[in-house]
Write a protein that holds these residues in place. Structure first.
Motif, PDB file in Angstrom:
ATOM      1  N   LEU A 216       0.841  -1.196   0.000  1.00  0.00           N
ATOM      2  CA  LEU A 216       0.000   0.000   0.000  1.00  0.00           C
ATOM      3  C   LEU A 216       0.876   1.246   0.000  1.00  0.00           C
ATOM      4  CD1 LEU A 216      -2.768   1.415   0.253  1.00  0.00           C
ATOM      5  CD2 LEU A 216      -2.526   1.200   2.742  1.00  0.00           C
ATOM      6  N   GLY A 217       1.921   1.236   0.814  1.00  0.00           N
ATOM      7  CA  GLY A 217       2.823   2.383   0.844  1.00  0.00           C
ATOM      8  C   GLY A 217       3.464   2.635  -0.503  1.00  0.00           C
ATOM      9  N   LEU A 218       3.849   1.561  -1.211  1.00  0.00           N
ATOM     10  CA  LEU A 218       4.455   1.717  -2.528  1.00  0.00           C
ATOM     11  C   LEU A 218       3.465   2.312  -3.522  1.00  0.00           C
ATOM     12  CD1 LEU A 218       6.900   1.226  -4.360  1.00  0.00           C
ATOM     13  CD2 LEU A 218       6.033  -1.070  -4.796  1.00  0.00           C
ATOM     14  N   LEU A 219       2.219   1.840  -3.502  1.00  0.00           N
ATOM     15  CA  LEU A 219       1.204   2.377  -4.408  1.00  0.00           C
ATOM     16  C   LEU A 219       0.923   3.839  -4.083  1.00  0.00           C
ATOM     17  CD1 LEU A 219      -0.910   2.222  -6.604  1.00  0.00           C
ATOM     18  CD2 LEU A 219      -2.479   1.158  -4.961  1.00  0.00           C
ATOM     19  N   MET A 220       0.853   4.185  -2.804  1.00  0.00           N
ATOM     20  CA  MET A 220       0.609   5.584  -2.438  1.00  0.00           C
ATOM     21  C   MET A 220       1.759   6.476  -2.909  1.00  0.00           C
ATOM     22  SD  MET A 220      -2.359   5.598  -1.163  1.00  0.00           S
ATOM     23  CE  MET A 220      -2.679   4.216  -2.297  1.00  0.00           C
ATOM     24  N   SER A 221       2.980   5.968  -2.838  1.00  0.00           N
ATOM     25  CA  SER A 221       4.110   6.756  -3.340  1.00  0.00           C
ATOM     26  C   SER A 221       3.981   6.972  -4.844  1.00  0.00           C
ATOM     27  CB  SER A 221       5.434   6.063  -3.007  1.00  0.00           C
ATOM     28  OG  SER A 221       5.620   4.877  -3.752  1.00  0.00           O
ATOM     29  N   MET A 222       3.554   5.938  -5.589  1.00  0.00           N
ATOM     30  CA  MET A 222       3.343   6.089  -7.027  1.00  0.00           C
ATOM     31  C   MET A 222       2.262   7.123  -7.313  1.00  0.00           C
ATOM     32  SD  MET A 222       3.414   2.073  -8.226  1.00  0.00           S
ATOM     33  CE  MET A 222       2.704   2.519  -9.817  1.00  0.00           C
ATOM     34  N   GLY A 223       1.161   7.050  -6.546  1.00  0.00           N
ATOM     35  CA  GLY A 223       0.071   7.979  -6.765  1.00  0.00           C
ATOM     36  C   GLY A 223       0.448   9.412  -6.438  1.00  0.00           C
ATOM     37  N   LEU A 224       1.130   9.618  -5.305  1.00  0.00           N
ATOM     38  CA  LEU A 224       1.507  10.969  -4.907  1.00  0.00           C
ATOM     39  C   LEU A 224       2.552  11.562  -5.848  1.00  0.00           C
ATOM     40  CD1 LEU A 224       1.622  10.478  -1.045  1.00  0.00           C
ATOM     41  CD2 LEU A 224       0.066  11.993  -2.295  1.00  0.00           C
ATOM     42  N   ILE A 225       3.510  10.751  -6.277  1.00  0.00           N
ATOM     43  CA  ILE A 225       4.511  11.246  -7.223  1.00  0.00           C
ATOM     44  C   ILE A 225       3.856  11.576  -8.561  1.00  0.00           C
ATOM     45  CG2 ILE A 225       6.553  10.611  -8.547  1.00  0.00           C
ATOM     46  CD1 ILE A 225       7.480   8.994  -6.116  1.00  0.00           C
ATOM     47  N   SER A 226       2.925  10.718  -9.007  1.00  0.00           N
ATOM     48  CA  SER A 226       2.224  10.998 -10.265  1.00  0.00           C
ATOM     49  C   SER A 226       1.426  12.293 -10.167  1.00  0.00           C
ATOM     50  CB  SER A 226       1.291   9.827 -10.618  1.00  0.00           C
ATOM     51  OG  SER A 226       2.023   8.644 -10.860  1.00  0.00           O
ATOM     52  N   TYR A 227       0.760  12.491  -9.030  1.00  0.00           N
ATOM     53  CA  TYR A 227       0.022  13.740  -8.839  1.00  0.00           C
ATOM     54  C   TYR A 227       0.973  14.930  -8.848  1.00  0.00           C
ATOM     55  CZ  TYR A 227      -3.284  17.143  -7.012  1.00  0.00           C
ATOM     56  OH  TYR A 227      -4.080  18.239  -6.865  1.00  0.00           O
ATOM     57  N   TYR A 228       2.133  14.771  -8.216  1.00  0.00           N
ATOM     58  CA  TYR A 228       3.117  15.851  -8.214  1.00  0.00           C
ATOM     59  C   TYR A 228       3.571  16.168  -9.637  1.00  0.00           C
ATOM     60  CZ  TYR A 228       7.420  18.410  -7.301  1.00  0.00           C
ATOM     61  OH  TYR A 228       8.400  19.361  -7.299  1.00  0.00           O
ATOM     62  N   LEU A 229       3.772  15.129 -10.461  1.00  0.00           N
ATOM     63  CA  LEU A 229       4.194  15.363 -11.845  1.00  0.00           C
ATOM     64  C   LEU A 229       3.125  16.111 -12.638  1.00  0.00           C
ATOM     65  CD1 LEU A 229       5.980  11.995 -12.776  1.00  0.00           C
ATOM     66  CD2 LEU A 229       6.983  14.148 -11.979  1.00  0.00           C
ATOM     67  N   THR A 230       1.857  15.840 -12.356  1.00  0.00           N
ATOM     68  CA  THR A 230       0.803  16.592 -13.060  1.00  0.00           C
ATOM     69  C   THR A 230       0.833  18.053 -12.656  1.00  0.00           C
ATOM     70  OG1 THR A 230      -0.891  16.118 -11.356  1.00  0.00           O
ATOM     71  CG2 THR A 230      -0.676  14.552 -13.193  1.00  0.00           C
ATOM     72  N   ARG A 231       1.178  18.346 -11.415  1.00  0.00           N
ATOM     73  CA  ARG A 231       1.313  19.740 -10.988  1.00  0.00           C
ATOM     74  C   ARG A 231       2.564  20.362 -11.586  1.00  0.00           C
ATOM     75  NH1 ARG A 231      -3.139  21.919  -8.831  1.00  0.00           N
ATOM     76  NH2 ARG A 231      -1.859  23.368  -7.614  1.00  0.00           N
ATOM     77  N   LEU A 232       3.615  19.581 -11.660  1.00  0.00           N
ATOM     78  CA  LEU A 232       4.896  20.077 -12.157  1.00  0.00           C
ATOM     79  C   LEU A 232       4.802  20.486 -13.621  1.00  0.00           C
ATOM     80  CD1 LEU A 232       7.778  20.315 -10.865  1.00  0.00           C
ATOM     81  CD2 LEU A 232       8.315  18.168 -11.988  1.00  0.00           C
ATOM     82  N   PHE A 233       4.073  19.704 -14.409  1.00  0.00           N
ATOM     83  CA  PHE A 233       3.997  19.952 -15.846  1.00  0.00           C
ATOM     84  C   PHE A 233       2.638  20.494 -16.290  1.00  0.00           C
ATOM     85  CE2 PHE A 233       7.241  16.620 -15.342  1.00  0.00           C
ATOM     86  CZ  PHE A 233       8.324  17.309 -15.875  1.00  0.00           C
ATOM     87  N   ARG A 234       1.855  20.965 -15.313  1.00  0.00           N
ATOM     88  CA  ARG A 234       0.569  21.614 -15.608  1.00  0.00           C
ATOM     89  C   ARG A 234      -0.343  20.694 -16.425  1.00  0.00           C
ATOM     90  NH1 ARG A 234       3.205  24.137 -12.359  1.00  0.00           N
ATOM     91  NH2 ARG A 234       3.534  26.396 -12.374  1.00  0.00           N
ATOM     92  N   ILE A 235      -0.470  19.446 -15.958  1.00  0.00           N
ATOM     93  CA  ILE A 235      -1.342  18.473 -16.598  1.00  0.00           C
ATOM     94  C   ILE A 235      -2.647  18.399 -15.814  1.00  0.00           C
ATOM     95  CG2 ILE A 235      -1.639  16.028 -17.179  1.00  0.00           C
ATOM     96  CD1 ILE A 235       1.402  15.844 -17.451  1.00  0.00           C
ATOM     97  N   PRO A 236      -3.793  18.562 -16.445  1.00  0.00           N
ATOM     98  CA  PRO A 236      -5.070  18.461 -15.711  1.00  0.00           C
ATOM     99  C   PRO A 236      -5.212  17.099 -15.050  1.00  0.00           C
ATOM    100  CG  PRO A 236      -5.406  19.386 -17.905  1.00  0.00           C
ATOM    101  CD  PRO A 236      -3.990  18.881 -17.865  1.00  0.00           C
ATOM    102  N   ALA A 237      -5.625  17.108 -13.773  1.00  0.00           N
ATOM    103  CA  ALA A 237      -5.754  15.853 -13.031  1.00  0.00           C
ATOM    104  C   ALA A 237      -6.950  15.913 -12.107  1.00  0.00           C
ATOM    105  CB  ALA A 237      -4.490  15.572 -12.236  1.00  0.00           C
ATOM    106  N   GLY A 238      -8.135  15.700 -12.648  1.00  0.00           N
ATOM    107  CA  GLY A 238      -9.300  15.531 -11.793  1.00  0.00           C
ATOM    108  C   GLY A 238     -10.190  16.727 -11.611  1.00  0.00           C
ATOM    109  N   GLY A 239      -9.882  17.848 -12.218  1.00  0.00           N
ATOM    110  CA  GLY A 239     -10.782  18.987 -12.139  1.00  0.00           C
ATOM    111  C   GLY A 239     -10.690  19.767 -10.840  1.00  0.00           C
ATOM    112  N   ARG A 240     -11.768  20.488 -10.523  1.00  0.00           N
ATOM    113  CA  ARG A 240     -11.764  21.448  -9.425  1.00  0.00           C
ATOM    114  C   ARG A 240     -11.549  20.795  -8.068  1.00  0.00           C
ATOM    115  NH1 ARG A 240     -16.789  25.397  -9.254  1.00  0.00           N
ATOM    116  NH2 ARG A 240     -15.790  25.956 -11.231  1.00  0.00           N
ATOM    117  N   PHE A 241     -12.112  19.611  -7.861  1.00  0.00           N
ATOM    118  CA  PHE A 241     -12.063  18.985  -6.544  1.00  0.00           C
ATOM    119  C   PHE A 241     -11.019  17.868  -6.474  1.00  0.00           C
ATOM    120  CE2 PHE A 241     -16.418  20.603  -7.036  1.00  0.00           C
ATOM    121  CZ  PHE A 241     -16.442  21.489  -5.972  1.00  0.00           C
TER     122      PHE A 241
END
Length: 483
Positions: A216-241
């Motif tokens: 679970l910890g490994l998957l959460m790290s993948m998810g959080l890093i992926s979310y960070y990359l969407t912020r880093l490169f201005r990629i839409p990820a899930g809309g307003r909420f």
């Protein structure tokens, strides 16, 4: 504590559904099949048991093996340019070398008579190791095909969605456990025994439906890093909420009490920030500051059992027992440190270095948990160098074509490279076959973007390196490519 007795049957049903979906959609709707493969990779607790654990992604990897030698991938490789060609070739050489070194090592260890009835070199063990390594090679082939149907943005969003669902599963599991004392996702071993979900006998560790808390910890790290990359490169990820997803993943990461997951999350974000620096929004910095403050003051500083357990987990500095024994076994056999011991042999020299108080793995084969020692154990420093060379060739390929790229193409390439590098960092800390899927995916994405930047005109492809003057690339975005 009570366990949900029907969970094992639910898990089996999930795997059967995954296999059915992959078989029905691999050709007609490959995008859906790839998403299911990705789901199967992270659901390490969902498998069919036939003397060995069988996952849905392993069944799908058979298609990937066929795709590696297809005419389509050969055409893509021919037009990928020299650097990207070396990227793909280094991965293939790693596979070839690992298999090649295994055969003489099997003969050597068999002649020496090492091991016992459960770990000695025999025909069954050799066949099993070859089949399972074939699954990994096929996963690379699946990645090569996935790059033709998914953009990096869509892959990152898929990882985020899967991780968010697992995070809410972990939160629900913890709430039900504390309210009514029922563990809805028990950790069931291959021998049908249920493993304890508590650390030190007092603090409950969430594992969701992923398998174990560390998974679970490994998957959460993948998810959080992926979310960070969407912020880093201005990629839409899930809309307003979309903010609820990283909050849920952070909560699940803490509830898992996974030191590896926390280290990979922090390290992966640091790697991406250092190499692909972009100015973050003030809201991002504020959110991170609040989360760190809550973690330090409300969780660790609370003095409760959970806070003390989390503090104890974060203070760990030693390698895991399996990693220590593999390291010590290789250091005691310097030549094998260079060449590797071949597939499935590392335990024969590592078992003597297990602590006397550690009862596991003496009568069964095992490997290191970290990708670094896992790879060195099988194929030595030679195999490790071939494997880590791939991302560097990818960076070289980007350096040669960057002047030709439109802004949207550059974003796609940079996000792909970031995914490759952070997944490689994660792989070295914790072995996960998903890295091979990402490697194949990134190769195809970079190759297709390069072809688009060159206008699909063979006369524009230099034969001796990217030395011709750049042309103006088309402004259209690089999206899904037709098969």
């Amino acid at each position: 504590m009570m366990d949900f007795a029907g969970y094992r049957y639910v898990a089996m049903l999930v795997v059967l559904i995954e296999i059915a979906v992959i078989l029905m959609t691999y050709r007609r709707n490959p995008k859906l099949a790839i998403y299911v493969v990705l789901l199967s990779i992270v659901l390490k607790g969902q498998y069919l048991w036939f003397g060995r654990a069988i996952f849905a992604w392993q069944v799908a990897s058979i298609f990937g093996l066929a795709y590696i030698g297809s005419g389509q991938i050969r055409r893509t490789a021919r037009n990928a340019g020299r650097a990207l060609g070396f990227m793909r070739m280094s991965m293939l050489l790693y596979f070839i070398y690992t298999i090649s070194i295994s055969f003489p090592m099997w003969l050597v260890f068999s002649a020496e008579g090492l091991g016992n009835a459960g770990t000695e070199v025999n025909a069954t063990r050799i066949l099993t190791q070859l089949v399972y390594f074939g699954f990994v090679i096929g996963l690379f082939g699946l990645g090569l095909r996935a790059g033709r149907h998914l953009t990096t943005a869509s892959l990152l969003n898929a990882i985020i969605i899967i991780a968010a669902l697992a995070a809410y599963g972990a939160i629900l599991q913890t709430l039900i456990m504390h309210l009514v004392g029922i563990n809805i996702f028990p950790i069931i071993g291959s021998d049908d025994t249920t493993r304890s979900a508590f650390i030190l006998g007092s603090t409950f560790r969430a594992n969701s439906f992923v398998g174990e808390p560390k998974h679970l910890g490994l998957l959460m790290s993948m998810g959080l890093i992926s979310y960070y990359l969407t912020r880093l490169f201005r990629i839409p990820a899930g809309g307003r909420f979309a903010w609820h997803k990283p909050l849920a993943m952070t909560a699940a990461l803490i509830l898992s009490l996974s030191t590896t997951g926390i280290v990979i999350t922090a390290g992966g974000i640091a790697v991406a920030s250092t190499i692909f620096y972009r100015r973050l929004r003030a809201s991002d910095l504020a959110a991170v500051s609040i989360l760190v403050g809550v973690l330090l003051t409300q969780v660790i500083g609370s003095g409760a059992d959970f806070g003390s357990s989390l503090e104890r987990q974060l203070s760990k500095t030693d390698l895991e027992v399996q990693d220590q024994s593999v390291r010590d076994g290789l250091l005691a056999n310097k030549s094998l440190f260079v060449t590797g011991t071949g597939l499935g042999n590392i335990h024969l020299i590592a078992v003597d270095h297990l602590p006397a108080t550690f009862p596991l793995f003496r009568d069964q084969g095992y490997k290191a948990n970290s990708g670094l020692f896992f790879v060195v154990g099988d194929s030595g420093l030679i195999g490790l160098l071939l494997l880590v060379a791939s991302p560097f060739f990818a960076l070289q390929g980007y350096a040669r074509m960057r002047r030709r790229l439109a802004p949207d193409q550059r974003k796609e390439v940079l996000a792909s490279l970031a995914l490759l590098l952070v997944s490689g960092f994660s792989f070295l800390l914790r072995y996960d076959p998903g890295y091979f899927l990402f490697s194949g995916f990134v190769f195809t994405r970079l190759a297709l973007v390069r072809q688009a930047a060159l206008g699909h005109d063979p006369t524009l492809v230099p034969t001796a390196g990217e030395t011709r003057p750049p042309h103006t690339p088309p402004p259209t975005p690089v999206g899904t490519q037709p098969v």
